[in-house]
Design a protein around this motif. Structure first.
Motif, PDB file in Angstrom:
ATOM      1  N   LYS A  69       0.845  -1.214   0.000  1.00 57.53           N
ATOM      2  CA  LYS A  69       0.000   0.000   0.000  1.00 57.53           C
ATOM      3  C   LYS A  69       0.873   1.254   0.000  1.00 57.53           C
ATOM      4  CE  LYS A  69      -3.973  -0.225   2.152  1.00 57.53           C
ATOM      5  NZ  LYS A  69      -5.078  -0.414   3.111  1.00 57.53           N
ATOM      6  N   TYR A  71       1.255   4.656  -1.520  1.00 53.93           N
ATOM      7  CA  TYR A  71       0.403   5.625  -2.200  1.00 53.93           C
ATOM      8  C   TYR A  71       1.157   6.378  -3.297  1.00 53.93           C
ATOM      9  CZ  TYR A  71      -3.529   4.906   0.930  1.00 53.93           C
ATOM     10  OH  TYR A  71      -4.601   4.354   1.608  1.00 53.93           O
ATOM     11  N   ARG A  74       1.542   3.875  -6.281  1.00 57.05           N
ATOM     12  CA  ARG A  74       0.240   3.513  -6.857  1.00 57.05           C
ATOM     13  C   ARG A  74      -0.663   4.745  -6.988  1.00 57.05           C
ATOM     14  NH1 ARG A  74      -1.766  -1.365  -3.112  1.00 57.05           N
ATOM     15  NH2 ARG A  74      -3.532  -1.315  -4.588  1.00 57.05           N
ATOM     16  N   SER A  76      -1.601   6.619  -9.549  1.00 62.63           N
ATOM     17  CA  SER A  76      -2.611   6.642 -10.609  1.00 62.63           C
ATOM     18  C   SER A  76      -3.810   5.780 -10.226  1.00 62.63           C
ATOM     19  CB  SER A  76      -2.008   6.157 -11.927  1.00 62.63           C
ATOM     20  OG  SER A  76      -1.505   4.833 -11.796  1.00 62.63           O
ATOM     21  N   GLU A  77      -3.553   4.662  -9.587  1.00 64.41           N
ATOM     22  CA  GLU A  77      -4.642   3.797  -9.130  1.00 64.41           C
ATOM     23  C   GLU A  77      -5.468   4.502  -8.051  1.00 64.41           C
ATOM     24  OE1 GLU A  77      -5.346  -0.505  -6.833  1.00 64.41           O
ATOM     25  OE2 GLU A  77      -3.309   0.165  -7.363  1.00 64.41           O
ATOM     26  N   TYR A  78      -4.778   5.192  -7.145  1.00 59.64           N
ATOM     27  CA  TYR A  78      -5.457   5.919  -6.072  1.00 59.64           C
ATOM     28  C   TYR A  78      -6.345   7.030  -6.640  1.00 59.64           C
ATOM     29  CZ  TYR A  78      -5.997   8.493  -1.665  1.00 59.64           C
ATOM     30  OH  TYR A  78      -6.497   9.138  -0.549  1.00 59.64           O
ATOM     31  N   ARG A  80      -7.680   7.103  -9.607  1.00 57.64           N
ATOM     32  CA  ARG A  80      -8.817   6.474 -10.283  1.00 57.64           C
ATOM     33  C   ARG A  80      -9.902   6.064  -9.289  1.00 57.64           C
ATOM     34  NH1 ARG A  80      -9.819   1.335 -10.869  1.00 57.64           N
ATOM     35  NH2 ARG A  80      -7.673   0.716 -10.370  1.00 57.64           N
ATOM     36  N   LEU A  81      -9.491   5.514  -8.139  1.00 53.52           N
ATOM     37  CA  LEU A  81     -10.448   5.106  -7.117  1.00 53.52           C
ATOM     38  C   LEU A  81     -11.192   6.305  -6.542  1.00 53.52           C
ATOM     39  CD1 LEU A  81      -8.303   2.428  -5.242  1.00 53.52           C
ATOM     40  CD2 LEU A  81     -10.303   1.999  -6.676  1.00 53.52           C
ATOM     41  N   LYS A  82     -10.503   7.427  -6.392  1.00 56.14           N
ATOM     42  CA  LYS A  82     -11.145   8.637  -5.856  1.00 56.14           C
ATOM     43  C   LYS A  82     -12.155   9.190  -6.858  1.00 56.14           C
ATOM     44  CE  LYS A  82      -8.720  11.556  -3.389  1.00 56.14           C
ATOM     45  NZ  LYS A  82      -7.663  12.485  -2.919  1.00 56.14           N
ATOM     46  N   LEU A  97      -6.365   2.911  -0.412  1.00 54.53           N
ATOM     47  CA  LEU A  97      -5.896   1.893  -1.340  1.00 54.53           C
ATOM     48  C   LEU A  97      -6.192   0.503  -0.784  1.00 54.53           C
ATOM     49  CD1 LEU A  97      -2.350   3.009  -2.582  1.00 54.53           C
ATOM     50  CD2 LEU A  97      -4.352   2.550  -4.020  1.00 54.53           C
ATOM     51  N   ALA A 100      -2.664  -4.984  -2.276  1.00 54.92           N
ATOM     52  CA  ALA A 100      -2.379  -5.764  -3.479  1.00 54.92           C
ATOM     53  C   ALA A 100      -2.225  -7.213  -3.036  1.00 54.92           C
ATOM     54  CB  ALA A 100      -1.114  -5.258  -4.163  1.00 54.92           C
ATOM     55  N   ASP A 102      -2.208 -10.255  -3.982  1.00 60.87           N
ATOM     56  CA  ASP A 102      -2.095 -11.165  -5.117  1.00 60.87           C
ATOM     57  C   ASP A 102      -1.525 -12.515  -4.690  1.00 60.87           C
ATOM     58  OD1 ASP A 102       0.177  -9.807  -4.427  1.00 60.87           O
ATOM     59  OD2 ASP A 102       0.870  -9.446  -6.472  1.00 60.87           O
TER      60      ASP A 102
END
Length: 278
Positions: A69, A71, A74, A76-78, A80-82, A97, A100, A102
């Motif tokens: 995690k 920030y 990641r 761009s992912e954060y 997108r989620l916002k 976030l 991950a 996986d």
């Protein structure tokens, strides 16, 4: 123990990718190295491993590292989620976030006393462990351990977060193995307490030696040779013979936490085949 645990996780459950949270001690590092080697030998991988200070009581920062995690990394992912949260009328400032996660299981080679703290930290960082789900579509990640978990107090200590976790041990007083019930009853009658795993190991060891002595007599070399030939029926701690490495070849139990009890793991029942289906 590690070999038996990995054989169960990968053989019985089809797991392939793992995370590890381990105490940064000699034992924790050795157990982690053994686990990683056993997983790789079977074609799997340890995706991420995080060591923690065993003197701490809060492992949230370590769980965050296990979930990658970061920030900044990641970002761009954060973002997108916002944006997605705002589009749904939710407060984007409350978005966090997700881990991950996986991997198919998380190995924690520690004592029952700390497992509950580690498990709760994983839940805090939104890992779907035990009966906890951060959201209804979350995939459950089973927790995996060794015999240091085998204490009923782990259930109270870990609560919902350790449900359905699995670990291995040589002996369980409530096991369905042949001879265990009689051994437990005789031990309780003789000593006024239920047997521990040490008692069970000592009992099997005594039986192995006794059979070798009876066969070899007073010849030390003959007794040693007979130890390689002894085959116990119904060993209560799973060790009925010596292997090629001159160590006891032990068949360990796989145990799971189910509600308010610890029981032997059994494969899930197969769905009945409808009539007319080949």
């Amino acid at each position: 123990q590690v070999d038996a645990l990995v054989a169960h996780a990968m053989g019985d459950r089809g797991m392939r990718n793992f995370g590890v949270m381990f105490p940064d001690t000699g034992f924790g590092n050795r157990a982690t190295a053994a686990f990683e080697a056993a997983v790789e030998k079977r074609g799997g991988q340890v995706v991420r491993k995080v060591g923690y200070n065993p003197s701490e009581t809060d492992f949230r920062k370590d769980a965050k590292r296990l979930g990658d995690k970061d920030y900044s990394a990641r970002a761009s992912e954060y973002a997108r989620l916002k944006r997605a949260a705002a589009a749904k009328g939710m407060d984007p400032s409350k978005v966090v976030l997700p881990p991950a996660a996986d991997f198919d299981g998380i190995f924690i080679p520690d004592s029952w006393q700390r497992v509950g703290l580690v498990a709760s930290s994983l839940a805090y960082e939104e890992f779907a462990v035990g009966d906890f789900r951060p959201h209804r579509h979350a995939k459950t990640i089973p927790l995996l351990g060794l015999n240091a978990w085998h204490d009923p107090r782990i259930i109270e200590n870990g609560g919902d977060y350790v449900q359905n976790a699995v670990f291995v041990d040589a002996f369980a007083a409530r096991s369905g193995r042949p001879g265990v019930s009689e051994f437990v009853s005789d031990h309780r009658s003789a000593l006024g307490r239920p047997p521990s795993v040490i008692d069970a190991l000592a009992w099997d060891s005594t039986r192995l030696l006794a059979d070798a002595v009876l066969a070899g007599g007073d010849d030390r070399t003959a007794v040693r040779d007979e130890l390689n030939e002894v085959r116990l029926s119904a060993p209560v701690a799973g060790g009925g013979r010596f292997g090629e490495n001159r160590e006891v070849a032990r068949n360990l139990l796989v145990l799971t936490i189910d509600g308010d009890s610890i029981r032997e793991w059994t494969p899930p029942a197969l769905e009945p085949v409808p009539d007319g289906v080949p």
